[in-house]
Design a protein around this motif. Structure first.
Motif, PDB file in Angstrom:
ATOM      1  N   VAL A 277       0.814  -1.227   0.000  1.00  0.00           N
ATOM      2  CA  VAL A 277       0.000   0.000   0.000  1.00  0.00           C
ATOM      3  C   VAL A 277       0.840   1.265   0.000  1.00  0.00           C
ATOM      4  CG1 VAL A 277      -1.998  -1.051   1.102  1.00  0.00           C
ATOM      5  CG2 VAL A 277      -0.230  -0.013   2.529  1.00  0.00           C
ATOM      6  N   THR A 278       2.132   1.134   0.295  1.00  0.00           N
ATOM      7  CA  THR A 278       2.969   2.334   0.266  1.00  0.00           C
ATOM      8  C   THR A 278       3.569   2.551  -1.114  1.00  0.00           C
ATOM      9  OG1 THR A 278       4.920   1.100   0.932  1.00  0.00           O
ATOM     10  CG2 THR A 278       3.583   2.008   2.699  1.00  0.00           C
ATOM     11  N   THR A 279       3.257   1.652  -2.055  1.00  0.00           N
ATOM     12  CA  THR A 279       3.774   1.778  -3.420  1.00  0.00           C
ATOM     13  C   THR A 279       2.638   2.087  -4.373  1.00  0.00           C
ATOM     14  OG1 THR A 279       3.376  -0.509  -4.058  1.00  0.00           O
ATOM     15  CG2 THR A 279       5.385  -0.069  -2.817  1.00  0.00           C
ATOM     16  N   THR A 280       2.958   2.182  -5.635  1.00  0.00           N
ATOM     17  CA  THR A 280       1.911   2.433  -6.625  1.00  0.00           C
ATOM     18  C   THR A 280       1.350   1.128  -7.180  1.00  0.00           C
ATOM     19  OG1 THR A 280       3.644   2.579  -8.277  1.00  0.00           O
ATOM     20  CG2 THR A 280       2.833   4.661  -7.359  1.00  0.00           C
ATOM     21  N   ASP A 281       1.800  -0.012  -6.636  1.00  0.00           N
ATOM     22  CA  ASP A 281       1.381  -1.301  -7.175  1.00  0.00           C
ATOM     23  C   ASP A 281      -0.018  -1.683  -6.697  1.00  0.00           C
ATOM     24  OD1 ASP A 281       1.201  -3.749  -8.305  1.00  0.00           O
ATOM     25  OD2 ASP A 281       3.125  -4.500  -7.559  1.00  0.00           O
ATOM     26  N   LEU A 282      -1.012  -1.142  -7.371  1.00  0.00           N
ATOM     27  CA  LEU A 282      -2.396  -1.392  -6.987  1.00  0.00           C
ATOM     28  C   LEU A 282      -2.795  -2.837  -7.235  1.00  0.00           C
ATOM     29  CD1 LEU A 282      -3.722   1.917  -8.489  1.00  0.00           C
ATOM     30  CD2 LEU A 282      -4.001   1.275  -6.090  1.00  0.00           C
ATOM     31  N   ALA A 283      -2.268  -3.420  -8.308  1.00  0.00           N
ATOM     32  CA  ALA A 283      -2.630  -4.800  -8.645  1.00  0.00           C
ATOM     33  C   ALA A 283      -2.191  -5.746  -7.534  1.00  0.00           C
ATOM     34  CB  ALA A 283      -1.992  -5.196  -9.970  1.00  0.00           C
ATOM     35  N   GLU A 284      -1.033  -5.450  -6.939  1.00  0.00           N
ATOM     36  CA  GLU A 284      -0.541  -6.275  -5.839  1.00  0.00           C
ATOM     37  C   GLU A 284      -1.502  -6.184  -4.652  1.00  0.00           C
ATOM     38  OE1 GLU A 284       1.774  -8.409  -5.622  1.00  0.00           O
ATOM     39  OE2 GLU A 284       2.419  -8.581  -3.527  1.00  0.00           O
ATOM     40  N   THR A 285      -1.914  -4.972  -4.342  1.00  0.00           N
ATOM     41  CA  THR A 285      -2.876  -4.772  -3.244  1.00  0.00           C
ATOM     42  C   THR A 285      -4.154  -5.554  -3.517  1.00  0.00           C
ATOM     43  OG1 THR A 285      -1.982  -2.577  -2.847  1.00  0.00           O
ATOM     44  CG2 THR A 285      -4.141  -3.042  -1.916  1.00  0.00           C
ATOM     45  N   GLN A 286      -4.626  -5.461  -4.763  1.00  0.00           N
ATOM     46  CA  GLN A 286      -5.845  -6.181  -5.129  1.00  0.00           C
ATOM     47  C   GLN A 286      -5.655  -7.679  -4.941  1.00  0.00           C
ATOM     48  OE1 GLN A 286      -7.003  -6.094  -9.364  1.00  0.00           O
ATOM     49  NE2 GLN A 286      -9.092  -5.674  -8.636  1.00  0.00           N
ATOM     50  N   ALA A 287      -4.525  -8.183  -5.387  1.00  0.00           N
ATOM     51  CA  ALA A 287      -4.266  -9.624  -5.291  1.00  0.00           C
ATOM     52  C   ALA A 287      -4.154 -10.054  -3.827  1.00  0.00           C
ATOM     53  CB  ALA A 287      -2.989  -9.967  -6.052  1.00  0.00           C
ATOM     54  N   LEU A 288      -3.471  -9.238  -3.032  1.00  0.00           N
ATOM     55  CA  LEU A 288      -3.297  -9.585  -1.623  1.00  0.00           C
ATOM     56  C   LEU A 288      -4.638  -9.596  -0.881  1.00  0.00           C
ATOM     57  CD1 LEU A 288      -0.014  -7.614  -0.969  1.00  0.00           C
ATOM     58  CD2 LEU A 288      -0.313 -10.082  -0.618  1.00  0.00           C
ATOM     59  N   LEU A 289      -5.423  -8.558  -1.117  1.00  0.00           N
ATOM     60  CA  LEU A 289      -6.735  -8.496  -0.455  1.00  0.00           C
ATOM     61  C   LEU A 289      -7.612  -9.652  -0.899  1.00  0.00           C
ATOM     62  CD1 LEU A 289      -7.787  -4.734  -0.365  1.00  0.00           C
ATOM     63  CD2 LEU A 289      -7.110  -6.209   1.543  1.00  0.00           C
ATOM     64  N   GLY A 290      -7.582  -9.930  -2.196  1.00  0.00           N
ATOM     65  CA  GLY A 290      -8.394 -11.014  -2.746  1.00  0.00           C
ATOM     66  C   GLY A 290      -7.946 -12.384  -2.278  1.00  0.00           C
ATOM     67  N   CYS A 291      -6.735 -12.443  -1.706  1.00  0.00           N
ATOM     68  CA  CYS A 291      -6.249 -13.733  -1.216  1.00  0.00           C
ATOM     69  C   CYS A 291      -6.246 -13.789   0.312  1.00  0.00           C
ATOM     70  CB  CYS A 291      -4.852 -14.009  -1.771  1.00  0.00           C
ATOM     71  SG  CYS A 291      -4.939 -14.475  -3.517  1.00  0.00           S
ATOM     72  N   GLY A 292      -6.854 -12.818   0.936  1.00  0.00           N
ATOM     73  CA  GLY A 292      -7.076 -12.938   2.373  1.00  0.00           C
ATOM     74  C   GLY A 292      -6.238 -12.046   3.252  1.00  0.00           C
ATOM     75  N   ALA A 293      -5.439 -11.122   2.698  1.00  0.00           N
ATOM     76  CA  ALA A 293      -4.701 -10.207   3.572  1.00  0.00           C
ATOM     77  C   ALA A 293      -5.697  -9.373   4.378  1.00  0.00           C
ATOM     78  CB  ALA A 293      -3.797  -9.307   2.739  1.00  0.00           C
ATOM     79  N   GLY A 294      -5.365  -9.100   5.621  1.00  0.00           N
ATOM     80  CA  GLY A 294      -6.306  -8.388   6.496  1.00  0.00           C
ATOM     81  C   GLY A 294      -6.273  -6.898   6.244  1.00  0.00           C
ATOM     82  N   ILE A 295      -7.422  -6.373   5.832  1.00  0.00           N
ATOM     83  CA  ILE A 295      -7.460  -4.957   5.468  1.00  0.00           C
ATOM     84  C   ILE A 295      -7.225  -4.056   6.671  1.00  0.00           C
ATOM     85  CG2 ILE A 295      -9.960  -4.695   5.718  1.00  0.00           C
ATOM     86  CD1 ILE A 295      -9.595  -2.985   3.016  1.00  0.00           C
ATOM     87  N   SER A 296      -7.548  -4.569   7.872  1.00  0.00           N
ATOM     88  CA  SER A 296      -7.295  -3.723   9.047  1.00  0.00           C
ATOM     89  C   SER A 296      -6.262  -4.374   9.970  1.00  0.00           C
ATOM     90  CB  SER A 296      -8.597  -3.453   9.796  1.00  0.00           C
ATOM     91  OG  SER A 296      -9.341  -4.634   9.889  1.00  0.00           O
ATOM     92  N   CYS A 297      -5.322  -5.095   9.351  1.00  0.00           N
ATOM     93  CA  CYS A 297      -4.282  -5.740  10.158  1.00  0.00           C
ATOM     94  C   CYS A 297      -3.395  -4.673  10.798  1.00  0.00           C
ATOM     95  CB  CYS A 297      -3.442  -6.665   9.288  1.00  0.00           C
ATOM     96  SG  CYS A 297      -2.498  -5.804   8.018  1.00  0.00           S
ATOM     97  N   PHE A 298      -2.713  -5.068  11.849  1.00  0.00           N
ATOM     98  CA  PHE A 298      -1.844  -4.118  12.543  1.00  0.00           C
ATOM     99  C   PHE A 298      -0.495  -4.066  11.844  1.00  0.00           C
ATOM    100  CE2 PHE A 298       1.088  -3.184  16.217  1.00  0.00           C
ATOM    101  CZ  PHE A 298       0.795  -1.833  16.253  1.00  0.00           C
ATOM    102  N   SER A 299      -0.075  -2.861  11.517  1.00  0.00           N
ATOM    103  CA  SER A 299       1.158  -2.711  10.742  1.00  0.00           C
ATOM    104  C   SER A 299       2.411  -2.828  11.603  1.00  0.00           C
ATOM    105  CB  SER A 299       1.149  -1.338  10.063  1.00  0.00           C
ATOM    106  OG  SER A 299       1.286  -0.341  11.065  1.00  0.00           O
ATOM    107  N   GLY A 300       2.215  -2.731  12.932  1.00  0.00           N
ATOM    108  CA  GLY A 300       3.368  -2.747  13.809  1.00  0.00           C
ATOM    109  C   GLY A 300       3.858  -1.343  14.108  1.00  0.00           C
ATOM    110  N   ASP A 301       3.304  -0.374  13.396  1.00  0.00           N
ATOM    111  CA  ASP A 301       3.712   1.005  13.606  1.00  0.00           C
ATOM    112  C   ASP A 301       2.563   1.767  14.272  1.00  0.00           C
ATOM    113  OD1 ASP A 301       4.452   3.619  13.522  1.00  0.00           O
ATOM    114  OD2 ASP A 301       4.554   3.764  11.318  1.00  0.00           O
ATOM    115  N   PRO A 302       2.748   2.136  15.533  1.00  0.00           N
ATOM    116  CA  PRO A 302       1.643   2.816  16.232  1.00  0.00           C
ATOM    117  C   PRO A 302       1.261   4.141  15.571  1.00  0.00           C
ATOM    118  CG  PRO A 302       3.469   2.282  17.735  1.00  0.00           C
ATOM    119  CD  PRO A 302       3.950   1.999  16.346  1.00  0.00           C
ATOM    120  N   GLU A 303       2.191   4.738  14.878  1.00  0.00           N
ATOM    121  CA  GLU A 303       1.909   5.996  14.196  1.00  0.00           C
ATOM    122  C   GLU A 303       0.943   5.801  13.037  1.00  0.00           C
ATOM    123  OE1 GLU A 303       3.828   9.323  14.600  1.00  0.00           O
ATOM    124  OE2 GLU A 303       3.568   8.343  16.556  1.00  0.00           O
TER     125      GLU A 303
END
Ligand SMILES: [Zn+2]
Length: 1057
Positions: A277-303
């Motif tokens: 999500v920090t890159t311009t690779d939208l297709a990757e984001t689409q593929a990751l979400l479509g394969c079960g990546a958690g849209i509200s997962c914790f990034s590890g960065d409290p900021e």
């Protein structure tokens, strides 16, 4: 041969004609095809959205009607339709469709109204939908579509390949055709959020369009359709069921998707998503979400804890847009082939919900009658993104209608089986429409109600959602201090509890509707206000919107009414005493204490019954009036009510224990046993026993006149309260014991007892006085007092006991309104005389009752801050002398003398005010201000004893006072003649000084109470049988008559008691 030649010519000619005609027809058909294709925006498709026969009013035969794109075409019949010869076509950009009744609908255009009738209700609905679609089509613009079609893959439906698709799924980020859009809709908003490229113009922000250009059908299908077997591929001509199957497999199950290498490894997927999500690779984001990546997962960065926050941090607006649109998207699952209906009842993290609901046509008024099952139509309903849309069926693309959550003002749940469907709910909108929905299943209905509630209730009021409710919504209200302007509050009604959340102010305790002191409707029919008075607060609910207000009104009134026959189900008064008991006891106290044989004598059966009936129905609204009700009817009604209580006053379970206690020989032991038993009673029963015995204790105090001593009362009440036949002497003995040991059994303290006696004595004295002067009046000492200014919303109805001082009244009003007293807030009760345009701040120690009795029709009491008090106190503290003198402008009011003469203007006079009198001098011979002791003429022109003066601030404008710093002074002579005159000062400070001196002199130096008395004041006690908040509904004259009978100073009477 002529014939044959002729024949040949004829044949030739005919051939030519035929050819010409056929050609013309072909051209026309082609043109029609072209035009319709053009209109539809889909070349090569001439299929109408709907075609068939319809009855058109004014035509004998049915017409053939076709809805094509944004046009409605009328043909004489099917043949002419095929020939392309139309009667007319209607451009739906100027058309409007409206349902008329079960089978008819109107198509309105500026030039005429076409009234159509279909063969069935279902057909009508379908026609309506098609024509509404045409209107939408006509009003749509292709601007967005054209921009999105700029990317080549977007020019064909992502699913079936149909050209120029003008719909889209904004979370899947694919462009689709109308038919596929219908099926997408059926998947539910958790899978696909369907929007039109042409109609949902607001959705299409620059960012979203850009996202579709970057992802769109190209990237979408590389992911979602990577592995489609040719046998399962869709065609533009595929049937709805094939389409549905395919789309289920494609998007809900993810059957054809391109599996991401990390598939199955949640942690890695999440990490990859956070990176992508920090890159311009939208297709990757689409593929990751479509394969079960958690849209509200914790990034590890409290900021930046979520992928969305990361994208924002990285400035990836397209990523952000994509993530936002997929916030509620379900992860595709192969094993999710559950029955459809089941899926739809799953609640999504945010509010979206879909499923079938049964719906009736919306109504403009409350539903009084049962709606039969046949009146409901099955509709596919989708709640998503703050809109509740209902569709003809789950495949329909254009909704039949929609309700925006922001327009919903109220959601109500009628009792089961109120209508043809077991479970129903009502949705009220700002536009004053009422929608009724029904369902068979309680769970599903409950789920819908919950989801809709969540969709329209803002976070600030979400506490209300934590409980079940019968009614929930927003209403304009006024309460507490903010009476100046109405605000919108959120309310929920459950049982007899009304919860409220106000935008400003603390969280409120729920109002117990059955314990309200007053529930009334004020204002005219246009501007109704529902007034709810609880002991310490008053709430005004305003009927700005009629429909939902009427709904609330009915519900609140019902909730405030008695629920059943048991004691605790009654409308309850202030201290848990049923209003019905309180009303009767109060009336007997006021009118029946000296009535011979009270409670022994029976009332007229029919009257008693009628009274009891109305009391049972709504005791709060029954106002017993002397002359209308005989005391014996009231006493009989009370006895009847107590005798008929299903569980009895002492309860079935404990009745025997009470009776046994009466046989204990040791008095002390017996009394403590009674005390024990009393504690065991339910609270309402306990309070009622106390109130009743307290009342009987008063009744026997007057046994000299009413002949009802303790023993006699016990004979009457024993069997009544214990529901025995009168043979059991024990019942009577309990009552006798309770009255005799009233003070001990009920722990009545001296103060309470003294107050009670005082009240009773006042009532009796007044009645004696009333009888003597020939008037009979119950004499409720009830006064209307306003807070800050005279307005219906600021009204408070206060019972004024003889001993109440202005300060006590002020505190009572502030208490009720929950107004806190801050330092230097000089809250004071003012007597306002509207006719004289003058007001008098009451001295804190003044008794209110005599003032109340002296108030004219154009006067009222108002509690407000005394703005000048601080300045006056400062003046008093700093001055040197107790007297004041100086010039003022003076004018006498001679009209009071009955002459009605203009009394000239204001004239300068010299005044001296000392501790005993106010003197007026015509002229000052020599004035030496520095000495402070002016020489005046020896004899004053006028002189008044200062304590007999009443000084009001203000002079009516009609008299044209020379300054605005004036007094109106009233003097009542010993012969009760009233004199009135006016004084004007030059400055405000002077006015304050004079007024302060008046106060000082009249009240022996005590102008304002010392602070501790304010702080340590006790909360006004609940006085049994004496607190009444019935608004004064009798006329002013009635009140005044009773006052006249009360002699000039009622307090002097009391002092002699
Ligand atoms: Zn398609």
């Amino acid at each position: 041969m002529v014939g044959s030649v002729e024949c040949c010519v004829c044949v030739l000619e005919r051939k030519e004609w035929m050819q010409a005609l056929q050609q013309a027809m072909a051209e026309q058909r082609a043109r029609a095809r072209l035009s319709s294709a053009y209109l539809l925006g889909v070349p090569g498709s001439e299929q109408p959205d709907r075609a068939g026969s319809l009855e058109l009013r004014g035509f004998k035969n049915k017409l053939y009607v076709a809805v094509v794109g944004d046009k409605v075409q009328l043909y004489k019949n099917l043949e002419e339709y095929h020939l392309g010869i139309g009667i007319t076509f209607i451009d739906m950009s100027v058309g409007n469709v409206k349902e008329v009744d079960r089978r008819s609908f109107d198509l309105t255009t500026p030039y005429r109204i076409f009234s159509f009738s279909a063969d069935s209700e279902l057909e009508k609905e379908q026609w309506l939908e098609a024509m509404q679609g045409a209107v939408a089509e006509a009003l749509s613009t292709s601007e967005v579509a054209e921009r999105i079609w700029a990317a080549a893959p977007n020019r064909f439906c992502a699913d079936c390949g149909a050209p120029q698709p003008d719909w889209a799924s904004i979370n899947l980020c694919v462009v689709i055709c109308k038919r596929c859009a219908g099926e997408h809709r059926g998947l539910g908003a958790g899978v696909s959020k369907v929007r039109s490229l042409k109609m949902d113009r607001k959705v299409w922000t620059e960012t979203l369009i850009e996202l579709f250009l970057q992802l769109g059908n190209g990237a979408g299908n590389r992911f979602w359709a990577a592995n489609v077997p040719p046998s399962e591929a869709l065609q533009p001509s595929s049937s709805p069921s094939t389409r549905r199957c395919h789309l289920e497999a494609k998007y809900r199950e993810g059957k054809y998707r391109c599996y991401h290498p990390l598939f199955g490894n949640q942690e890695e997927l999440d990490k990859a998503l956070c990176a992508a999500v920090t890159t311009t690779d939208l297709a990757e984001t689409q593929a990751l979400l479509g394969c079960g990546a958690g849209i509200s997962c914790f990034s590890g960065d409290p900021e930046a804890p979520t992928p969305l926050a990361l994208a924002e941090q990285a400035g990836q607006t397209l990523q952000m847009e994509f993530l936002r649109n997929n916030r509620t998207t379900e992860v595709p699952r192969l094993d999710s082939m559950k029955p459809l209906e089941k899926h739809y009842s799953v609640i999504l993290p945010t509010v979206s919900h879909s499923g079938f609901l049964y719906k009736t046509a919306s109504a403009g008024k409350l539903l009084q009658d049962r709606r039969a099952r046949e009146e409901f139509s099955r509709r596919w309903c989708v709640l998503s993104d703050g809109v509740l849309s209902y569709y003809e069926n789950e495949r329909a693309v254009t909704p039949n209608g929609e309700i925006r959550a922001s327009e919903i003002v109220c959601l109500a749940v009628p009792l089961p089986d109120t209508h043809g469907f077991e479970h129903t709910f009502e949705v009220y909108t700002e536009g004053e429409r009422l929608y009724l929905f029904g369902l068979e299943s309680m769970e599903q209905a409950h789920e819908w109600v919950k989801c809709i509630a969540k969709a329209f209730v803002p976070p600030l009021a979400e506490d209300l959602l934590a409980r079940d409710f019968e009614r929930l919504g927003r209403l304009p209200y006024k309460a507490g201090l903010s009476l100046q302007r109405a605000q919108e509050g959120w309310f929920s009604l459950s049982g007899s509890e009304l919860r409220a959340v106000f935008p400003e102010g603390p969280c409120e305790e729920p109002l117990q509707l059955r314990k309200l002191q007053e529930l009334s409707i004020q204002g005219d029919s246009e501007n109704q206000v529902l007034v709810l008075v609880e002991r310490r607060r008053t709430l005004y609910i305003q009927g700005e919107r009629r429909l939902d207000f009427m709904g609330w009104l009915g519900a609140i009134q019902k909730a405030a009414a008695s629920m059943g026959d048991t004691l605790s189900e009654q409308q309850l008064g202030d201290s848990d005493i049923p209003v019905i008991v309180y009303r009767c006891v109060d009336y007997i106290t006021q009118c029946g204490l000296t009535s011979e044989g009270i409670y022994r004598k029976c009332g007229q059966t029919s009257k008693t019954q009628r009274l009891l009936e109305s009391l049972r129905q709504d005791a709060r609204s029954v106002h017993l009036k002397e002359g209308e009700q005989h005391v014996d009817d009231v006493s009989s009604a009370l006895k009847r009510f107590l005798r008929d209580l299903p569980d009895g006053l002492f309860t079935r379970a404990q009745r025997l224990a009470w009776l046994e206690a009466s046989e204990i020989e040791d008095e002390e032991e017996k009394v403590s046993r009674y005390r024990e038993l009393l504690v065991r009673l339910p609270p309402v029963n306990r309070a009622t026993v106390k109130a009743l015995i307290s009342h009987l204790y008063c009744v026997q105090c007057f046994s000299d006149t009413n002949q009802m001593n303790v023993h006699n009362l016990a004979i009457v009440f024993g069997p009544t309260l214990f529901q025995t036949d009168g043979q059991d002497y024990k019942a009577g003995r309990v009552v006798e014991d309770l009255i005799n040991h009233y003070v001990v059994v009920f722990s009545v303290d001296e103060e309470e007892l003294r107050k009670q006696r005082e009240e009773i004595t006042a009532i009796v004295k007044m009645r004696v006085a009333g009888t003597a002067s020939g008037t009979q009046h119950a004499g409720d000492f009830i006064c209307t007092v306003y807070l800050e200014e005279k307005k219906a919303e600021t009204e408070q109805h206060v019972k004024i006991p003889a001993s109440m001082t202005a300060e006590e009244l002020t505190l009572e009003i502030l208490d009720r309104r929950n107004v806190g007293i801050r330092e230097k807030d000089y809250w004071t009760c003012f007597e306002v005389n509207e006719r004289e345009e003058a007001e008098r701040p009451l001295h804190f120690a003044e008794k209110v009752l005599p003032i109340l009795h002296g108030l004219g029709t154009d006067s009222h009491l108002v509690v407000k801050k005394h703005q000048a008090m601080e300045a006056m106190l400062l003046y008093l503290a700093s001055r040197v002398s107790d007297t004041k003198h100086g010039m003022m402008k003076f004018r006498e009011d001679r009209s009071l003398l009955g002459l009605g003469l203009p009394s000239g203007g204001f004239h300068d006079r010299y005044f001296i005010l000392n501790s005993s009198c106010l003197r007026l001098y015509k002229e000052v011979r020599s004035q030496r201000p520095w000495s402070g002791a002016p020489e005046t003429s020896h004899r004053p022109e006028k002189e008044w004893p200062v304590k007999s003066l009443r000084v009001y601030l203000g002079v009516k404008k009609k008299l044209r006072p020379p300054t605005c710093w004036g007094f109106t002074v009233v003097h009542e002579t010993e012969k009760h003649e009233k004199q009135q005159w006016y004084l004007c000062c030059d400055t405000q400070m002077e006015l304050r000084e004079w007024f302060a001196t008046f106060l000082f002199v009249q009240h022996d130096g005590l102008v304002w109470p010392s602070e501790p008395s304010r702080v340590s004041r006790a909360v006004p006690e609940v006085r049994l049988g004496s607190v009444s908040l019935i608004p004064l509904r009798g006329s002013e004259n009635e009140m005044r008559r009773s006052v006249a009978a009360f002699t000039a100073d009622p307090l002097s009477l009391l002092r002699n008691v």
